[in-house]
Scaffold this motif. Sequence first.
Motif, PDB file in Angstrom:
ATOM      1  N   TRP A  60       0.806  -1.220   0.000  1.00 22.88           N
ATOM      2  CA  TRP A  60       0.000   0.000   0.000  1.00 22.88           C
ATOM      3  C   TRP A  60       0.844   1.277   0.000  1.00 22.88           C
ATOM      4  N   LEU A  61       1.752   1.415   0.974  1.00 27.59           N
ATOM      5  CA  LEU A  61       2.517   2.659   1.065  1.00 27.59           C
ATOM      6  C   LEU A  61       3.436   2.852  -0.133  1.00 27.59           C
ATOM      7  N   GLU A  62       4.080   1.786  -0.585  1.00 28.33           N
ATOM      8  CA  GLU A  62       4.949   1.905  -1.760  1.00 28.33           C
ATOM      9  C   GLU A  62       4.169   2.269  -3.017  1.00 28.33           C
ATOM     10  N   ARG A  63       2.875   1.937  -3.039  1.00 25.78           N
ATOM     11  CA  ARG A  63       2.032   2.251  -4.193  1.00 25.78           C
ATOM     12  C   ARG A  63       1.300   3.586  -3.994  1.00 25.78           C
ATOM     13  N   ASP A  64       1.921   4.467  -3.218  1.00 26.17           N
ATOM     14  CA  ASP A  64       1.447   5.844  -3.013  1.00 26.17           C
ATOM     15  C   ASP A  64       0.136   5.909  -2.233  1.00 26.17           C
ATOM     16  N   GLY A  65      -0.089   4.933  -1.360  1.00 25.83           N
ATOM     17  CA  GLY A  65      -1.241   4.994  -0.480  1.00 25.83           C
ATOM     18  C   GLY A  65      -0.883   5.614   0.859  1.00 25.83           C
ATOM     19  N   VAL A  66      -1.895   6.085   1.559  1.00 20.96           N
ATOM     20  CA  VAL A  66      -1.760   6.631   2.906  1.00 20.96           C
ATOM     21  C   VAL A  66      -2.443   5.662   3.867  1.00 20.96           C
ATOM     22  N   TYR A  67      -1.794   5.396   5.003  1.00 21.39           N
ATOM     23  CA  TYR A  67      -2.385   4.501   5.997  1.00 21.39           C
ATOM     24  C   TYR A  67      -2.583   5.265   7.295  1.00 21.39           C
ATOM     25  N   VAL A  68      -3.796   5.158   7.857  1.00 22.02           N
ATOM     26  CA  VAL A  68      -4.178   5.920   9.039  1.00 22.02           C
ATOM     27  C   VAL A  68      -4.650   4.970  10.133  1.00 22.02           C
ATOM     28  N   ILE A  69      -4.183   5.196  11.351  1.00 23.33           N
ATOM     29  CA  ILE A  69      -4.656   4.468  12.525  1.00 23.33           C
ATOM     30  C   ILE A  69      -5.397   5.447  13.415  1.00 23.33           C
ATOM     31  N   ALA A  70      -6.666   5.159  13.687  1.00 20.85           N
ATOM     32  CA  ALA A  70      -7.508   6.042  14.490  1.00 20.85           C
ATOM     33  C   ALA A  70      -7.625   5.507  15.908  1.00 20.85           C
ATOM     34  N   ASN A  71      -7.230   6.300  16.888  1.00 18.99           N
ATOM     35  CA  ASN A  71      -7.262   5.884  18.300  1.00 18.99           C
ATOM     36  C   ASN A  71      -8.557   6.336  18.962  1.00 18.99           C
TER      37      ASN A  71
END
Length: 706
Positions: free
Chosen positions: A501-512
């Motif tokens: 995901w990140l290498e393919r220009d995606g953003v990853y979000v963790i919501a607390n």
Amino acid sequence: MKNSQVLLASAAVLFAATITPGLLSSASAQEESETAMSDDPYLWLEEIEGEKALDWVEAQNARSLAILEGDERFEPMKAEALAILNSDERIQTAALRGDHAYNFWQDDANKRGLWRRMPAADYLAGSRDWDVILDIDALAEEEGENWVYSGTDCLAPDYERCIITLSRGGSDAAVRREFDIAAKSFVEDGFMLEEAKASTAWIDRDTMLSGMDLGEGTMTESGYARTVRLWKRGEAIADAPVIFEGETSDVGVFPWTDHAGDKIWAGIVRAVTFYESEYYLMDDDGALVQLPLPPKASMVGVTGGQFIISLKQDWDHQGATYPTGALVAMDPETYEVTSLFEPTERQALDGISAADGVVYAELLDNIKGKVLKFTPGTDGWVQETIALPQTGVVSVASVNESKGDLLVYFESPLTPETLYHVAADSLDPETLASSPAFFNAEGMVTRQYEATSTDGAKIPYFVTAKESVLENGPAPTVQYGYGGFQVSILPTYSGVTGKLWLERDGVYVIANIRGGGEFGPKWHQAGLKGNRQIIYDDFFAVSEDLAARGISAPDHLGILGGSNGGLLTGVSMVQRPDLYNAIGIGVPLLDMLRYDKLLAGASWVGEYGDPDIAEERPFLEQISPYQNLATDADYPVPFIFTSTKDDRVHPGHARKFGARLEEYGHPFLYFENTEGGHSASANREQSARRYALQYVYFLRQLKDAE
């Protein structure tokens, strides 16, 4: 707690009502529930192995996999994921038990896995010359069984006799068999339990405590043992005397033992609800004495003759008050209590391990990790901090119960795991191994932000992506959340997410979000039962904040969650479809008016509320995704995935949700793995497939539409 397979139920706020109105209201709600059942056209999909239901599953799998696996990116992504999951460069972590280090290892050649060990001194010196104790692949082939290794419970202090737990296909229900490590074989006519949601705890070589399904009257409504038996070698479990009996309405009754020092401690924990428990100690005469603990507390171990207690509520005891979230020690004879630690508002103890003479606690301080060490001294308990790196996630991998040393991980979203060893008499970690970088993190950043929820509360979240992607947003973004059961969702390193995901220009979000344990029991309890909408509002606030910052936008924003997180994403889909263009719904709860009737669902009424109680049912009707799907809504195309062998969250939730979407003419993608239990995969190859399906789906929904 050592040498036990115990459900340590934590706190919950129970609904309180006057007796007579409560009984009348409950009966009325029960009638509503039965009416809802009769109106449900898809009850047949709850027949887990029903021919018609499996035909529906097969058709949906074929249709959806043709799309996702037919994508040209699927096979390369699956290969990338599998290479990471099976990499020989992975850290070979261990469980320290006495003089040995134990490891369970899966790779391409050993799909089901190898259970192995070596002398602890050799492991700490860097050796990787393991002695294979049990080959699960060979065992499965020899016995013609689909065995999935589910852990061991070994008898201290020599750990040579173990109960090995093996499930068929990854389900919670499992077979338990006695194993002799020295002989590398199962013990002929040894302790053995047939497939069930059972529990065991060793007292000595020839005696154990056990909870077991023995037919009518022996199990709770939640599907766990209602009785615990004192089981002697050579005795049939059905003939073993019952020493404790709970109620059918309990979550379950579980044995515990702790071989601390020269004494064997044993007892029972009665989980009245998922968050309220009673603890009983077995005295020298075999009688059970209830400990004077508050219902919302967990006993986590014994050290120095003291019981170590984690509090999930304020506790007034012997003239003193101990606050929610505190860690205390209690003398088992006088019941005198000493405080070890009291957290601030933005702190939480997220994991506690007790060994002989020492207690270790994982501290979250504004979601940054530390490991605290507590030792009993002449003037009380001494608190020290292990000298680990700062601003990352720390997690205790293993504590040697008899020697007091530990293995601990440090990591962050862009920093691969490093495994450290800390000697019992030291605060200075020694580096044992580091995981390789499984993706190219050059130019990537992790940032922590806060969103403002509907009640003004500040909700932290972490964003990881290439800095250039964030600068040029809005970008394809996956927002992950859970929000329940006091489970903390932390910013850890994931080679698979980074690569796919990140290498393919995606953003990853963790919501607390609230419901978790990031800031302790109160953070969790704020979203219990009818207060649960605040959890979903927190999640939506993070989504809206991502848009306000220009990181993402509804056309590019997807969400992902599993189990309770699947409920979160299901609710998000029906309540705020305008915020998202992709919804990942994994092993989910979705029919909140019947969840308590399905498999282990009855154990979660302390979290969600009871649909058979009239005062609690309206809120469940309000949030239940299955009942709130609308024919005229504009939903994003969801990806729903589950497992036929999941005997914790019933696959009927996912099936019925898909069937109703189909009835209403809404497109969806669906995948049901025929094995794998609640993790939705039984081995690393299945995990790699699921990851590839998941990220192909997000790419199609969030990036291809750009």
